[in-house]
Design a protein around this motif. Sequence first.
Motif, PDB file in Angstrom:
ATOM      1  N   HIS A 166      -3.617 -38.737  16.688  1.00  0.00           N
ATOM      2  CA  HIS A 166      -3.884 -37.580  15.987  1.00  0.00           C
ATOM      3  C   HIS A 166      -3.413 -37.258  14.762  1.00  0.00           C
ATOM      4  O   HIS A 166      -1.860 -37.042  14.458  1.00  0.00           O
ATOM      5  CB  HIS A 166      -3.655 -36.004  16.778  1.00  0.00           C
ATOM      6  N   PRO A 167      -3.905 -37.559  13.584  1.00  0.00           N
ATOM      7  CA  PRO A 167      -3.303 -37.716  12.382  1.00  0.00           C
ATOM      8  C   PRO A 167      -2.842 -36.414  12.032  1.00  0.00           C
ATOM      9  O   PRO A 167      -3.527 -35.330  12.444  1.00  0.00           O
ATOM     10  CB  PRO A 167      -4.677 -38.108  11.454  1.00  0.00           C
ATOM     11  N   PRO A 168      -1.776 -36.280  11.253  1.00  0.00           N
ATOM     12  CA  PRO A 168      -1.291 -34.976  10.892  1.00  0.00           C
ATOM     13  C   PRO A 168      -2.151 -34.259   9.978  1.00  0.00           C
ATOM     14  O   PRO A 168      -2.975 -34.903   9.237  1.00  0.00           O
ATOM     15  CB  PRO A 168       0.018 -35.280  10.182  1.00  0.00           C
ATOM     16  N   ARG A 169      -2.032 -33.060  10.065  1.00  0.00           N
ATOM     17  CA  ARG A 169      -2.833 -32.170   9.040  1.00  0.00           C
ATOM     18  C   ARG A 169      -1.956 -31.913   7.866  1.00  0.00           C
ATOM     19  O   ARG A 169      -0.997 -31.256   8.348  1.00  0.00           O
ATOM     20  CB  ARG A 169      -3.489 -30.900   9.607  1.00  0.00           C
ATOM     21  N   HIS A 170      -2.593 -32.082   6.801  1.00  0.00           N
ATOM     22  CA  HIS A 170      -1.154 -31.815   5.503  1.00  0.00           C
ATOM     23  C   HIS A 170      -1.416 -30.285   5.312  1.00  0.00           C
ATOM     24  O   HIS A 170      -2.368 -29.882   4.955  1.00  0.00           O
ATOM     25  CB  HIS A 170      -1.934 -32.685   4.513  1.00  0.00           C
TER      26      HIS A 170
END
Lengths: 224, 417
Positions: free
Chosen positions: B32-36
Amino acid sequence: MEEEYEPVRLLKQTPRSSVRLVRHRSSGKRFILRQFTGNGEVYQKLVGLSCPNLPLIMEAAERDGDNLVVEEFIEGDNLGFLLEGALFTPRETRDIVRQLCQALWVLHSMTAVHRDIKPENVILRGKDAVLIDFDAARLHKPGAETDTQVLGTTGFAAPEQYGLSQSDVRTDIYSLGVLINVMLTGEHPSKKLAEGHMGRVVQRCTQVNPHKRYKDVLHLMEAV
Amino acid sequence: MNPCPHCGSAIHEEASFCPYCAEPVNARKEIHPPRHMPRRALYSALIVFAAAAALALLAFGLHNRPRTYESDTGELEYGGYRLLLTRGRDVEPVPLASFHAMVDYAYRTPAPLYAISLEDGTAAPETFLDGVASVTAAISSPNSLVSISCTEPEALSEYYPEAVVLSLVDFILKGPGDCAAQLLYTITMKNGDVIRMRQAYTFESISIYTYTAQDAPIDTIEELQALVDRACEEIGEYDQLHLYLPAITYAGGLEIRDRLVRLYGSLAPDGQRTTFTGTTRISSPQGVSEFQDIAFQGSGQDVGILVSGTTRFQLVNCRVSGWETGYQAVDSAWIDADGTIFADNRVGLCFDSADTPMVSDNYYTGNTFQSNDTAVLLKRVGSDASLGFPGSRFVGNGTDIDNRCGQKLELEGAVFK
């Protein structure tokens, strides 16, 4: 493979590669079967991962440079096909680009670059945008000497000329910028730049100097 | 062979997928890519976190143990180790790192942490790490002139085998002027001790002096040379000279020394472009000099552009034709070219340099090498960096690449006809 799977159709063929849609005879499940000559490291790394914006790589095998990859078949339309009929709204574009950034984040965080981002390699599966085709992707492993010098940079020189690994990551950002523009205008940004904020995002993505582009896809996500 | 957990068929021990029942058999990690986070929110969160952490540590530090150790000199002795915050491979403390930087350019610099055993004076990253619970890094500036961040410290043993961990500091100067920042390493030991090491940063913007034909007479090679000589004497060591040249032919070449110079050529409606007909010599120790949109037209002899010293030099969208050697690096220089045409030279691009202290771009992108006796001649290349030619075309050359020194090449994406 031939006993258990039947070919459905040939999707792509080049002298070095072929992509086939195949069906598992007993279960009816469909898969993409890729055969290509070259470096399959990226597929091998993806075997153990799952991300909604990347196809599941079921198996990746390599022998003497010949690669065989079994990949999830993504049902949906590719952006190239959809763009033949209409353009996307800024909101639709933002939603898709954010997802592509997430897919690229996965690749970039394993030091891989996709290197072939284009409408034909993006499939819309419902609300999910899925980035496919890593045949051109490669792991970026700069020589130790190169990287030493990059890391040793003292700071007063223009970084775009260091030849550092980030430049390669930013080639994906460049391509993504062009894709954004094409989704909004149907044209390459050099011919017709998207208007407003997204146009400025495209401009930043497509700077000739890689270091003037967004530093990484997370920054691009924030800008979008 | 192992049995498939789904259908029992015999499958390879390392299989990820059972080809018989088409079911996956490996464990798969969900990513789950980080949300910037929006920058403002991130900064607010960091400030709140830093304040909370400071208060907590203050309260904690009132007790005798665990203890807190502080250093802003770049070094500190702790538990049989000498800890050093440095800026590179030199294992020397760097309490202050100073940079000259261009406005709006992204820079990255390493801040490695070393642990030297007091017993034998050797780097002991692994044994020190055995006692470490966590290491974090944070950087901040009171001045909004610089946008600055740092990466989470991590061991980059491939490149910095002797460092315990390394944080990369990224910064962009947003305007002209000076400013400062402070990097804070927080090392929490397994015994509860906390070590805080600070490194100060100063940034000074590089001034760019720009001249066009309206600002100074530059219609002849003599006038242009006089301007370059005078400017290079008067501008600061790290400053840059940018010259926008008219679309005329300069009968001769230019000599540039000691300063970073960028020349931008132009193209007249009649097709005339900025052209030099004599050897251009560049030797500027600082930064990366660059020429854009300029033609270098020889008469079959001499070197078109000779780059010497420790210069790093780049051609962009230029044309180099009619020379004995079109573009050459000697001494310890590094040369690069993008979008440039090398045509009708005896040798188009030549490396004859050694011990290059710092490479610039090692990808020669989008160039055309056409009708040269030898398109690229690699006698000596002063770095192990591989040379790539993505998108470059080699057409009708006697020899495309004469790789005499056996340099590592990346020819994927190059076209040979």
